[in-house]
Scaffold this active site. Structure first.
Site, PDB file in Angstrom:
ATOM      1  N   SER A  76       0.829  -1.196   0.000  1.00 17.78           N
ATOM      2  CA  SER A  76       0.000   0.000   0.000  1.00 17.78           C
ATOM      3  C   SER A  76       0.877   1.265   0.000  1.00 17.78           C
ATOM      4  O   SER A  76       1.640   1.474  -0.934  1.00 17.78           O
ATOM      5  CB  SER A  76      -0.962  -0.040   1.186  1.00 17.78           C
ATOM      6  OG  SER A  76      -2.008   0.878   1.014  1.00 17.78           O
ATOM      7  N   ASP A 285      -6.235  -3.833  -1.758  1.00 17.57           N
ATOM      8  CA  ASP A 285      -5.063  -3.440  -0.975  1.00 17.57           C
ATOM      9  C   ASP A 285      -4.368  -4.665  -0.369  1.00 17.57           C
ATOM     10  O   ASP A 285      -4.990  -5.485   0.297  1.00 17.57           O
ATOM     11  CB  ASP A 285      -5.515  -2.503   0.143  1.00 17.57           C
ATOM     12  CG  ASP A 285      -4.368  -1.779   0.816  1.00 17.57           C
ATOM     13  OD1 ASP A 285      -3.485  -2.465   1.356  1.00 17.57           O
ATOM     14  OD2 ASP A 285      -4.369  -0.538   0.814  1.00 17.57           O
TER      15      ASP A 285
END
Length: 423
Positions: A76, A285
């Site tokens: 991320s 994610d």
């Protein structure tokens, strides 16, 4: 903002002065070096939204102390910083200032590129409003979740990272790999003079979650599963896949997945997936599976010639979650899922506590894309201060002794298991 607003800050200058006075540049942090006086380590960076600016502060201080980075990994926000570092220049060159310039001069609120209802809903969530108001605003974005599985397309971010990579002539994975193979005159070697080839230092690992086949994906290593010619994929695609915060951004979609008997074997080998290869895959994610992939470069059976430094955003599990509100409960569920794999690895490998740096991020909200310039500087300073404390406390020789003992125990256990199996 100018980079000097960060690097020229009085607090940063004081931190560097103290480290120089204590002779940190002369301290040993690794057995991998070059003729320029640099020492090399692997680096893993945790995800954490806009808090990733603090990672730049950490990196900046390490570079000022002549530490450079071999293998790079992150999830991320950590994946964003990882890719920027990989693309910023050759392995022996400083990268933090270039990376900081790109982060500091981007209006992060541009990443909230959904419609007006989506923006309003995000503002309400971040304001700490009650469930009633959140619910009322939530009614206006039901279609966003129903039709697109998220509030924001993420196209602004995707184009931004593409543009940045293009500035350094990186448009394909092949371009990135070519840059990562370059090394300084005299090469990179151990203190004993043993050469280290690009295979030792060019690896970049970005973690994302393929929710279609339930696969923890490492890009670019596993890119061949999703693209016909992985060398021609833009590395920005890997980053976009890694930072697809659930419900906040649309999942990242890859279609026309290559298939065939050989591809199926690759899926089984790299992903452990034995079903039919889907035509289309959704990525979310990587933090929902591994927000801090500190285990990527670990080898149980040997003492490393360079340590794997890990930098985390915030302190772990210092207080219980408050689950008195519905969205607080959802946050607790999400945090539990994204941390458990990494917590488990660190618990089973306590030697890693010597490699971890925790950046105390204060009251900054990881989803506050409207972050002010002053808050950006504050996060940078927090990262720098944490790095300084870590460098002063790290003991390379002590860590190698711990790993030597762990390696002997691992080899003994493995030999014992082999004897049991053979019997």
């Amino acid at each position: 903002m100018k980079v000097e607003q960060f690097t020229g800050n009085a607090a940063i200058l004081h931190i560097l002065d103290e480290l120089n006075e204590k002779g940190i540049k002369e301290k040993q942090f690794s057995d991998v070096v070059d003729d320029l006086g640099n020492q090399y380590v692997d680096l893993v960076q945790e995800g954490g939204g806009v808090l990733g600016i603090a990672l730049a502060g950490y990196t900046y201080v390490l570079e000022q102390m002549d530490i450079r980075f071999l293998q790079l990994a992150g999830t991320s926000a950590g994946a964003i910083n990882t890719m920027l570092m990989a693309a910023a220049g050759k392995v022996h060159e400083e990268k933090a200032c270039w990376m900081l310039d790109k982060l500091a001069n981007k209006n992060l609120s541009d990443f909230i590129d959904g419609d007006s209802d989506a923006r309003d809903f995000v503002d309400v969530l971040l304001s700490g409003a009650g469930n009633l108001k959140i619910g009322m605003k939530g009614m206006q974005v039901i279609d966003n979740f129903r039709d697109d599985f998220g509030l924001n397309p993420g196209k602004n971010f995707h184009q931004w990272i593409k543009n940045i990579l293009s500035q350094n002539n990186i448009k394909t994975l092949a371009d990135l790999e070519k840059l990562r193979e370059q090394q300084p005159d005299g090469g990179i070697k151990t203190r004993k003079g043993e050469s280290r080839t690009p295979d030792r230092f060019k690896r970049v690992a970005l973690i994302t979650a393929d929710i279609t086949t339930e696969t923890k994906v490492e890009f670019p290593r596993m890119a061949e599963l999703y693209w016909e010619n992985k060398e021609q994929v833009n590395p920005a695609d890997f980053v976009r896949a890694s930072m697809s915060i659930p419900m906040f951004f649309h999942p990242y979609k890859v279609s026309n997945i290559p298939y065939g008997p050989e591809r199926w074997k690759k899926w089984k080998e790299l992903a452990g997936y034995i079903g039919n290869i889907p035509n289309e895959v959704l990525f979310m994610d990587g933090g929902i599976m591994s927000n801090f992939p500190i285990d990527l470069f670990h080898n149980f059976s040997k003492v490393p010639d360079a340590p794997t430094f890990g930098v985390k955003l915030g302190l772990d599990r210092v207080e219980a979650n408050k689950n008195d509100k519905f969205f607080g409960l959802l946050g607790s569920i999400f945090d539990s899922a994204r941390h458990v794999h990494d917590y488990d690895f660190i618990m089973r490998n306590p030697d890693y506590k010597h490699l971890l740096c925790f950046i105390e991020t204060g009251g900054h909200n990881w989803l506050n894309f409207n972050i002010s310039d002053d808050d950006k500087v504050d996060l940078f300073i927090r990262g720098a201060r944490a790095a300084a404390g870590f460098l002063q406390g790290f003991d390379w020789d002590h860590y190698k002794n711990i790993r030597a003992q762990a390696a002997k125990l691992y080899q003994y256990d493995k030999a014992t298991d082999d004897q049991v199996l053979s019997a």
